[in-house]
Design a protein around this motif. Structure first.
Motif, PDB file in Angstrom:
ATOM      1  N   ALA A   1      -5.829   0.241  -0.655  1.00 32.07           N
ATOM      2  CA  ALA A   1      -5.397   0.118   1.115  1.00 32.07           C
ATOM      3  C   ALA A   1      -6.205   1.583   1.259  1.00 32.07           C
ATOM      4  N   ASN A   2      -6.364   2.249   0.725  1.00 37.65           N
ATOM      5  CA  ASN A   2      -6.749   3.596   1.547  1.00 37.65           C
ATOM      6  C   ASN A   2      -8.439   3.507   2.159  1.00 37.65           C
TER       7      ASN A   2
ATOM      8  N   GLN B   1      -6.416   2.571   5.431  1.00 39.34           N
ATOM      9  CA  GLN B   1      -6.172   4.294   5.830  1.00 39.34           C
ATOM     10  C   GLN B   1      -7.711   4.978   6.007  1.00 39.34           C
TER      11      GLN B   1
ATOM     12  N   LYS C   1      -8.683   3.520  10.227  1.00 40.67           N
ATOM     13  CA  LYS C   1      -7.794   3.948  10.723  1.00 40.67           C
ATOM     14  C   LYS C   1      -7.442   4.905  11.451  1.00 40.67           C
TER      15      LYS C   1
ATOM     16  N   GLU D   1      -0.389  -1.409   5.424  1.00 42.08           N
ATOM     17  CA  GLU D   1      -1.527  -0.950   5.739  1.00 42.08           C
ATOM     18  C   GLU D   1      -1.102  -1.734   7.331  1.00 42.08           C
TER      19      GLU D   1
ATOM     20  N   LYS E   1       7.547  -3.022   4.680  1.00 38.56           N
ATOM     21  CA  LYS E   1       6.246  -2.693   5.614  1.00 38.56           C
ATOM     22  C   LYS E   1       5.294  -4.137   5.596  1.00 38.56           C
TER      23      LYS E   1
END
Ligand code: 13P
Ligand code: SF4
Length: 307
Positions: free
Chosen positions: A95-96, A99, A102, A123, A294
């Motif tokens: 996930a990082n 991030q 983004k 995400e 989410k």
């Protein structure tokens, strides 16, 4: 497959008694496909997961597929017979990384392949599978989008769908499907069988995809073979899709382009483990609520855009 073995019959009896529905991906071995209530590709399994009424889903596939079913069914019990059955490609996109991407590309939508963890899906703006990437990109109609983790599907997005994507990570891949680029045997089949149709999964590299008569998900390859007037097909994906094709269409010839294209993660599921799973309610697949809420929005958006 002919009649069921005593172990397979036991499994079906237990599943019925436990109000459990058994899902199987097309890459599961034939003895597992034979005991399943539903066998399909990633998208079909997502759709089916939304429709079932049983209390429990027992998922014969890899973890991200079972997680997707759990996200879509927060009130049901979802079991996977072997918790170590994990898709290595899904692990390539933590996930990082999303991030960070983004932050570097503010406002750019994130489209993620379903072969991702729940944390990664949380995400995303929208999920896709190999059957609907072009539909999703067309619905967004924005250039570029962030897309991951499969770099070969990023090529497919460019060449087939006509959209530009920024890949995250730089080059994610499925180790089973990239093998097709490295063995000369794959394209020799076309020379020895000039009338055969070459069906290719978009996780294969572009040099294989561009030779294809048809590129699609495992379910779409099945549909293509069913509808085609041709009788011989060379299949560029995992070998057990070929097993399913042969048993469903014995009058046609299916040649696995590589007979060693085997997804070991998928083969971790065995009948013995399925029985143990039913007897012991193991192994439960859970996703923390904030992540699941989410991720569900991104999965639901895919289902809405594809319906
Ligand atoms: P499908 O969605 O085509 O079944 O593919 C899933 C997968 O993991 C391919 O390697
Ligand atoms: Fe993952 Fe490749 Fe196996 Fe599909 S075939 S589950 S992408 S490792």
């Amino acid at each position: 497959m002919g009649s069921l073995t005593p172990l397979q019959k036991d499994i079906q009896r237990l599943a019925k008694a436990n109000h459990t529905i058994i899902f199987s991906h097309n890459y599961q071995p034939p003895e597992i496909q034979a005991i399943a209530d539903y066998v399909g590709d990633s998208f079909g399994l997502c759709q089916k997961a939304q429709q079932i009424e049983a209390d429990t889903i027992l998922f014969c596939g890899v973890r991200f597929m079972a997680e997707t079913a759990a996200i879509l069914n927060p009130d049901k019990l979802v079991l996977i017979p072997d918790p170590s059955a994990r898709c290595p490609m899904a692990a390539q996109l933590p996930a990082n990384l999303i991030q960070e991407a983004k932050k570097q590309h503010p406002g750019v939508p994130v489209v993620l392949y379903v072969n991702t963890t729940a944390e990664a899906k949380a995400e995303a703006d929208v999920i896709c599978t190999s059957s609907n990437l072009c539909i999703i990109l067309k619905a967004l109609d924005t250039n570029p989008v962030l897309f991951g983790p499969d770099g070969n599907m990023a090529e497919y997005a460019h060449h087939v769908c006509g959209y530009e994507v920024i890949p995250i990570p730089d080059y994610g891949f499925c180790h089973v499907h990239v093998t097709f680029s490295f063995d000369p045997q794959v394209l020799q089949w076309k020379e020895t069988h000039p009338n055969a149709k070459l069906l290719v999964h978009p996780e294969c590299a572009w040099n294989i995809q561009e030779q294809a008569d048809f590129i699609g998900s495992t379910g779409q390859m099945l549909q293509y073979a069913r509808a085609s007037p041709n009788d011989t097909f060379i299949i560029c994906t995992e070998v057990d899709l070929v097993t399913r094709m042969r048993s469903e269409m014995p009058e046609k010839t299916f040649i696995p382009a590589l007979d060693y294209a085997i997804c070991k993660a998928m083969k971790k599921i065995t009948l013995e483990k399925v029985k143990a799973s039913l007897l012991n309610n193991q192994y439960q697949v859970t996703v923390p609520k904030p992540i699941a809420d989410k991720a569900r929005m991104a999965i639901q958006r895919m289902l809405d855009l594809t319906s």
